[in-house]
Design an enzyme around this catalytic site. Structure first.
Site, PDB file in Angstrom:
ATOM      1  N   HIS A  87      -2.946   7.239   3.848  1.00 60.72           N
ATOM      2  CA  HIS A  87      -1.966   6.275   4.365  1.00 60.72           C
ATOM      3  C   HIS A  87      -0.524   6.752   4.224  1.00 60.72           C
ATOM      4  O   HIS A  87       0.406   5.945   4.138  1.00 60.72           O
ATOM      5  CB  HIS A  87      -2.149   4.924   3.649  1.00 60.72           C
ATOM      6  CG  HIS A  87      -1.527   3.764   4.385  1.00 60.72           C
ATOM      7  ND1 HIS A  87      -1.258   2.550   3.771  1.00 60.72           N
ATOM      8  CD2 HIS A  87      -1.121   3.628   5.669  1.00 60.72           C
ATOM      9  CE1 HIS A  87      -0.731   1.716   4.635  1.00 60.72           C
ATOM     10  NE2 HIS A  87      -0.626   2.359   5.807  1.00 60.72           N
ATOM     11  N   CYS A 144       0.778  -1.245   0.000  1.00 58.77           N
ATOM     12  CA  CYS A 144       0.000   0.000   0.000  1.00 58.77           C
ATOM     13  C   CYS A 144       0.809   1.295   0.000  1.00 58.77           C
ATOM     14  O   CYS A 144       0.870   2.012  -0.993  1.00 58.77           O
ATOM     15  CB  CYS A 144      -0.944   0.011   1.201  1.00 58.77           C
ATOM     16  SG  CYS A 144      -2.002  -1.434   1.346  1.00 58.77           S
TER      17      CYS A 144
END
Length: 253
Positions: free
Chosen positions: A145, A77
């Site tokens: 994130h 990610c």
């Protein structure tokens, strides 16, 4: 309309050049960047998957351009997002993995892990900052994130942020969302619908402006939580491959 598609095991990226409103040849191109987290390249219908229903992705792929010979800058990610937003490889921005690079049993690590950061530092310019400085209205919807506060979307070139924080996955796909950057909808409302409605409303409000919309979905990252009706639909659907997951399919649809 043009489509740029970049498919990798960890992320599927759809960049759609759109018009927020009527355009003349003198206006800047409007951009929506979709990032689908943890979607495998073999999972959409246009890649031959007949179990999962992905009509919208299939339509965009048909009308646009597909890049099927591409490589990810990272396998998971945060580093993939850092590379995508900054245009730099991990050795330059320092985001190599999610969390600590020393996770797991040391016996399985054959090399010394590189020092890792979980934040995209401010000296790494983002595409949002570049476009913002060139007259674009910029907005982020969904998963970030890469930091929070001054390293969150509002500090990295985005005028508006809905949902983006330092979290790598949602606590719940159903309202209440337990995310201070994402206003709750009606109890039980689905997170993806909520974020999409907000993005559509923003585009409508900015129809006379040059727009850059960064829209990284939380789907289909864990926890796997889909709408019950769709899960039941796939539970009843015959599986035509080695393994099918009704909840994953529901989230993807």
């Amino acid at each position: 309309m043009h489509l740029f598609r970049y498919a990798v095991p960890s992320l599927l990226i759809l960049s759609l050049l759109i018009s927020c409103g009527p355009r003349s040849t003198s206006q800047k191109t409007n951009i929506i960047l979709f990032v689908v987290d943890d979607l495998g390249w073999i999972d959409p219908g246009f890649m031959g998957n007949t179990y999962n229903a992905t009509p919208n992705i299939d339509r965009i792929a048909k009308e646009g351009i597909q890049f099927t010979n591409a490589y990810a800058n990272a396998p998971n990610c945060a580093p993939t997002r850092a590379c995508l937003l900054s245009g730099q490889y991990s050795p330059r921005h320092g985001v190599y993995t999610v969390g600590s690079p020393e996770r797991g049993k040391s016996i399985y690590r054959k090399i010394i892990p590189s020092k890792n950061t979980t934040v995209l530092a401010r000296d790494n310019m983002t595409i949002g900052e570049v476009l913002q400085r060139n007259g674009y209205v910029t907005a982020h919807f969904g998963k970030w994130h890469l930091g929070d506060g001054d390293t969150g979307p509002l500090g990295r070139g985005f005028d508006y942020n809905f949902g983006g924080n330092k979290m790598g996955h949602p606590k719940s796909y159903f309202s209440p969302y337990h995310n201070k950057k994402l206003k709750d909808g009606p109890d039980g409302g689905y997170r993806t619908d909520r974020v999409a409605q907000e993005a559509a409303q923003f585009i409508g409000q900015k129809k006379d402006s040059a727009c850059f919309i960064d829209f990284p979905f939380y789907n289909v990252h864990t926890p796997w939580q889909g709408k019950q009706g769709l899960i039941e639909k796939y539970t009843e659907k015959p599986c035509d491959r080695e393994k099918c997951n009704p909840t994953y399919a529901a989230m993807l649809e």
